[in-house]
Design a protein around this motif. Structure first.
Motif, PDB file in Angstrom:
ATOM      1  N   UNK A 156      -7.800 -38.583 111.483  1.00 34.84           N
ATOM      2  CA  UNK A 156      -8.014 -39.461 112.595  1.00 34.84           C
ATOM      3  C   UNK A 156      -9.547 -38.940 113.348  1.00 34.84           C
ATOM      4  N   UNK A 157      -9.784 -37.556 113.032  1.00 33.55           N
ATOM      5  CA  UNK A 157     -11.099 -37.307 113.717  1.00 33.55           C
ATOM      6  C   UNK A 157     -12.280 -37.903 112.663  1.00 33.55           C
ATOM      7  N   UNK A 177      -5.092 -33.384 116.224  1.00 37.95           N
ATOM      8  CA  UNK A 177      -5.453 -34.534 115.996  1.00 37.95           C
ATOM      9  C   UNK A 177      -5.354 -35.139 114.454  1.00 37.95           C
ATOM     10  N   UNK A 236     -13.591 -51.452 118.726  1.00 42.36           N
ATOM     11  CA  UNK A 236     -12.471 -50.783 119.183  1.00 42.36           C
ATOM     12  C   UNK A 236     -12.248 -50.456 120.668  1.00 42.36           C
ATOM     13  N   UNK A 257     -12.387 -41.482 114.261  1.00 42.75           N
ATOM     14  CA  UNK A 257     -12.944 -41.537 115.391  1.00 42.75           C
ATOM     15  C   UNK A 257     -14.438 -41.623 115.374  1.00 42.75           C
ATOM     16  N   UNK A 258     -14.967 -40.496 114.477  1.00 40.64           N
ATOM     17  CA  UNK A 258     -16.346 -40.546 114.414  1.00 40.64           C
ATOM     18  C   UNK A 258     -16.968 -41.730 113.760  1.00 40.64           C
ATOM     19  N   UNK A 306      -8.950 -38.947 120.772  1.00 41.33           N
ATOM     20  CA  UNK A 306      -8.877 -39.678 119.702  1.00 41.33           C
ATOM     21  C   UNK A 306      -8.021 -40.962 120.228  1.00 41.33           C
ATOM     22  N   UNK A 347     -15.617 -44.835 114.208  1.00 40.75           N
ATOM     23  CA  UNK A 347     -15.741 -45.831 114.977  1.00 40.75           C
ATOM     24  C   UNK A 347     -16.861 -45.527 116.223  1.00 40.75           C
ATOM     25  N   UNK A 348     -17.053 -44.416 116.425  1.00 43.85           N
ATOM     26  CA  UNK A 348     -18.182 -44.062 117.464  1.00 43.85           C
ATOM     27  C   UNK A 348     -19.507 -44.693 116.800  1.00 43.85           C
ATOM     28  N   UNK A 389     -24.850 -44.523 124.041  1.00 42.30           N
ATOM     29  CA  UNK A 389     -24.460 -43.570 123.002  1.00 42.30           C
ATOM     30  C   UNK A 389     -25.892 -43.220 122.185  1.00 42.30           C
ATOM     31  N   UNK A 393     -22.805 -39.313 124.443  1.00 43.07           N
ATOM     32  CA  UNK A 393     -22.228 -40.431 124.719  1.00 43.07           C
ATOM     33  C   UNK A 393     -21.694 -40.200 126.097  1.00 43.07           C
TER      34      UNK A 393
END
Lengths: 269, 712
Positions: free
Chosen positions: B629-630, B625, A221, B633-634, A46, B636-637, A254, A266
């Motif tokens: 935050x997980x 983490x 990001x 991160x998801x 992360x 943002x992905x 992705x 991904x």
């Protein structure tokens, strides 16, 4: 496992993932490194895409054997490390999937970059269409024109129905975006921007422009320099690849299942 | 509150004779569903929330806020609106159901939320419109609230219209709450009475009192004024019989033929066998099932994915309980707990004394460690042949080289050692399920759930077509109330395999309720996308549930949580044991073989005791983490548009702050309101005046969008 003694002969020049013809008489001009689907491997992190790319590169170099393949439509041999083919995707209905590619161009964008990336990815993802291609280009006003040929190539793919949406990333100002939209035929529908640190606030001029020009804003990001020449050199040195190596393009793909909002695949090429 | 069939419910002495019949056909009905629908694939993500409300009636002249039993009339109006919408071809915005309390309403979205991230943005508005719609159906002096535990439920004269409790007759036989408080639909009073009759005594709930500066130690409750008459007489036979054995003998001397002076009564605890010193005593189902909760149900793409999420979310249930804590007051007293879970567990505990281990087994079949309302006792595992996707090939043909040839997709994470609780189960039903093609883990799950008796049986529905109906199955399934519920598809609909998340308390504002609901859904997406593994032994999850009850557990307690949540670290190259690329680690946790460290299994599965802050926001020192935050991160992905990201981020921020104490839990907010009120005497008593002001303040937030110091 070590990769140095298999098929490589120094000195080496690379293209594809690496670039820049180096010495003459080299065995390979091109090297293609694919990380494969990293979404579920232990290299998940992360801490950002730079670390993610680095860790997955390391993982690939450690765990994959290089194979010699032919570059499609030419006799140029390519050293390929790692495997992009993802069987997860095969099982799903293509209409359920959203496939996005982000293309990072470190220095000299040429139309052939587009061709290489898309050929490789469409083959390994077993699809004929890509939903979105975003190009990262650290644009300054003077350099917009340099990106144009590559963009024209993308436009060609759009007209042929092979790409649905185009996007840009790395453009810093509303002026640049405006100028870019004047230059191009098919305008980006997705624009990635950076925001003020710690917030999601976007500069008002860009917000206004998004409404008048009709593009949607997304958060960028990724760092400026997702993979520098020096870092790549260090990685290959550690793995005893006796090469001089420059990344010529980096693509991140992705695949998301739309009906469940689940990330399927991904990876980096 | 389960499905509401219509008909004549059987009294307990008849109903109990049909228990085996219902169980037997319930299992057949499940097997029919299993055979037909186990290979359902590719269901999209659909989900919904259930919000429970209480209706309060203001008596402006006396400055009293009471629970309004006229909510029942409001419910009829709301249901009519829904019917009218559907009849005229419109999509109903919300759907309304009765709940246990006659003063309660339950509202859900009219249609499920969809699968996009933008759908998540509609949740808060939908909740807000439901609240407004409910409010519009009330009288001018009434208001709708989302209190998890209404502070003065069970105190004297707390219902409107007021009625007296009937300790010696009726469904509850409660000292405190009249049967009129129960929803009149036949199911609810029957359920209440049958639980009590099966158990052989009234339910008995004792929650520790909060000792404040002026609270006596030990605390003996003065008999409430409205009970003076009842308790100054020799206790009615059914009442003394109605208390559990064991405590009764000690109190007998007070009960028989003594003429007690009504003006100088001993304390409640000295008079009532089941009441404990230093505890708030509650004696009927309404104290528990009359609480309000927030429940989330979502559809999985396959039965395997549903089982996988059921397991993973189970570990998160105590964390969410502590974060959403909203119940610091019971029967008018500040308690030393912040949540309602144990109260509900006790309120429907139909176990006999033998089943509870108080007497040797003679008439009861099993010793049963838990109430039928409790945390789950078995993980399901995703099941055999699960390789992580949602496509036909998972079931029909595992990939060449076997399941393990792929990167791990969640199917390998389950280990038998995680199911470490004592679990009674019906061996015959287990065999039946195995013979019917069900795998061992799912078979044991239902063989365990089905040790319970059906409590409400409708005469007219005894005989059913097991291929078309799932009523007998649902009878048992929906009266096992647990932290998670695994929900098979109904036989005749297009609904898929679903999972229900049930531990959260309802918050006072819709912004908070939306934030928690959205967070749970996003967490499931992150679990599936990143192949997260949260498995820890269930005994530790139960320990977490216990710890999650405490006053301000969110800040003061530590909870067991798995340290390594990403995939399988044994497969991680040695260079990454410390997360530092390029460095060579010489066997941090084991020996290094060909550059790959062999991590010992105990280290791989290790769990740490962490604070809620660390679990939610991360613990850098162990590279844990953090759940937010997980999720981030998801997000943002997946990369939704910035405007979507912005709103979702505001929900994450809210939860992050609840976890680190920057924002109080609802429980702490309510507790501090009471203690800071000028009328509060420091003796743990929450008076009419305090409750009135509390209600007025909360009502004054209008739509509760931003309340500084609570959710902003």
């Amino acid at each position: 496992m070590s990769v140095c003694d298999v098929q490589l002969q120094p000195p080496l020049a690379q293209r594809g993932k690496k670039s820049r013809p180096d010495e003459s008489g080299s065995a390979f001009q091109h090297v293609l490194l694919s990380t494969g689907n990293i979404a579920q491997t232990a290299t998940r992190t992360t801490t950002g895409s730079r670390d993610e790319l680095l860790q997955s590169l390391e993982h690939t170099l450690t765990s994959s054997t290089p194979i010699q393949l032919q570059e499609p439509n030419s006799n140029v041999p390519i050293l390929t490390i790692g495997n992009t083919t993802s069987s997860d995707i095969l099982a799903e209905d293509r209409t359920d999937l959203d496939i996005t590619i982000k293309l990072f161009i470190p220095s000299h964008p040429t139309p052939s970059h587009v061709h290489q990336t898309l050929t490789h990815l469409t083959t390994s993802l077993q699809t004929t269409t890509i939903d979105t291609v975003i190009v990262y280009w650290p644009a300054s006003s003077s350099s917009l024109l340099k990106l144009l040929p590559l963009w024209r190539e993308l436009e060609r793919y759009v007209k042929e129905g092979k790409i649905a949406n185009l996007g840009v990333s790395g453009f810093t100002g509303a002026d640049q975006l405006r100028a870019w939209n004047q230059l191009v035929e098919i305008k980006p529908t997705k624009v990635q921007v950076r925001t003020e640190a710690g917030t999601l606030r976007v500069a008002p001029e860009i917000m206004k422009l998004s409404l008048t020009e009709g593009f949607e804003l997304y958060l960028d990001t990724d760092p400026d320099d997702i993979l520098s020449h020096r870092t790549l050199q260090r990685v290959t040195d550690i793995h005893s690849l006796p090469v001089v190596i420059h990344p010529s393009w980096i693509a991140r793909y992705q695949v998301v299942v739309k009906t469940r909002q689940v990330l399927l695949s991904r990876g980096y090429v | 509150m389960g499905l509401l069939s219509l008909g004549t419910p059987l009294p307990w002495d008849e109903a109990k004779n049909h228990a085996d019949h219902v169980r037997k056909h319930g299992i057949i009905q499940f097997l029919n569903i299993w055979r037909r629908l186990r290979n359902r694939r590719r269901d999209k993500l659909l989900w919904g929330d259930e919000v429970e409300y209480v209706v309060v009636s203001y008596n402006d002249g006396e400055k009293r806020a009471k629970l309004s039993l006229r909510a029942h009339d409001a419910l009829a109006k709301l249901q009519q609106i829904e019917i009218d919408d559907i009849a005229s071809g419109r999509i109903a915005d919300s759907s309304w159901k009765p709940e246990y309390g006659r003063y309660m309403l339950e509202g859900t979205p009219g249609v499920p939320y969809g699968s996009t991230l933008e759908d998540l943005l509609t949740v808060e508005d939908n909740m807000r419109r439901r609240r407004q719609l409910a409010q519009s159906c009330l009288k001018p002096n009434e208001a709708v609230f989302t209190f998890t535990s209404f502070p003065r439920l069970g105190t004297c004269n707390s219902l409107e219209p007021g009625t007296e409790p009937t300790p010696d007759t009726g469904a509850s036989c409660s000292l405190f709450i009249p049967d009129e408080a129960i929803n009149p639909h036949a199911r609810f009073p029957t359920l209440t009475a049958n639980i009590r009759l099966r158990r052989g005594s009234k339910v008995s709930i004792n929650m520790p009192i909060f000792h404040d500066t002026n609270t006596p130690k030990p605390w003996y409750e003065p008999v409430p004024p409205c009970l003076t008459r009842t308790l100054s007489q020799p206790l009615p036979a059914v009442l003394s019989h109605g208390c559990s054995d064991g405590t009764r003998a000690q109190k007998e001397e007070h009960l028989c033929n003594e003429s007690l002076n009504p003006k100088a009564l001993p304390s409640l605890q000295e008079l009532v066998p089941d009441a404990l010193a230093d505890h708030i005593y509650m004696d009927c189902m309404c104290f528990g099932m009359g609480c309000c909760c927030l429940q989330i149900t979502f559809q999985a793409c396959s039965v395997e994915e549903a089982r996988r999420l059921y397991d993973q979310l189970t570990v998160v249930t105590p964390v969410m309980l502590a974060l959403t804590a909203a119940a610091p007051i019971f029967r008018g007293y500040l308690a030393d707990v912040d949540v309602r879970w144990s109260v509900i567990a006790g309120s429907v505990d139909d176990r006999t004394a033998e089943e509870r281990g108080l007497q040797p087994l003679k008439n009861s079949r099993y010793r049963i460690p838990k109430s039928r309302y409790e945390s789950i006792s078995l993980y399901l595992s995703p099941g055999p042949n699960y390789s992580g996707g949602c496509s036909e090939t998972d079931v029909e043909s595992p990939p060449p080289g076997g399941v393990s040839s792929r990167p791990t997709r969640g199917g390998e994470f389950f280990k038998d050692k995680y199911n470490d609780l004592e679990v009674p189960f019906d061996k015959e039903i287990y065999r039946q399920l195995i013979d019917g093609g069900v795998d061992e883990h799912l078979a044991k799950h239902y063989a365990h759930l089905f040790i319970r008796d059906p409590l409400v049986i409708f005469q007219e529905l005894l005989e059913q077509d097991d291929t078309a109906s799932s009523d007998h199955f649902e009878n048992i399934q929906s009266t096992n109330w647990q932290t998670m519920r695994f929900k098979p598809p109904p036989p005749a609909s297009d609904i898929g395999w679903r999972v229900e998340f049930r531990s959260m308390e309802i918050q006072l504002t819709d912004k908070e309720n939306a934030a928690f609901a959205v967070f749970v859904v996003l967490l499931t997406r992150a679990i599936l996308s990143f192949d997260l593994n949260f498995y820890i032994p269930l005994s530790k999850v139960d320990e977490n549930m216990r710890r999650g009850h405490g006053r301000d557990a969110v800040l003061g307690e530590r909870f067991w949580f798995r340290r390594n949540v990403f995939g399988n670290p044994a497969k991680r190259p040695a260079e990454f044991q410390n997360g530092v690329p390029g460095s060579v680690v010489n066997g941090v946790n084991g020996t290094s073989v060909n550059g790959v460290a062999e991590v010992r299994e105990e280290d791989e599965d290790v769990c740490d005791e962490m604070t809620i802050d660390e679990i939610i926001n991360g613990k850098p020192s162990t590279s844990f983490p953090g759940l937010i935050p997980l999720v981030r991160a998801y997000l943002h992905t997946i990369s939704p548009p910035i405007s979507t990201l912005h709103r979702l981020e505001s929900y994450l921020e809210l939860i992050s702050k609840k976890a680190n104490g920057e924002l109080p839990t609802t429980a702490r907010w309510i507790r501090e309101f009471v203690r800071g009120h000028k009328g509060y005497k420091g003796d743990s008593k929450v008076s009419e005046e305090v409750l009135w002001d509390l209600c007025k303040v909360v009502e004054g937030w209008k739509d509760g969008r931003e309340v500084v110091g609570l959710n902003a």
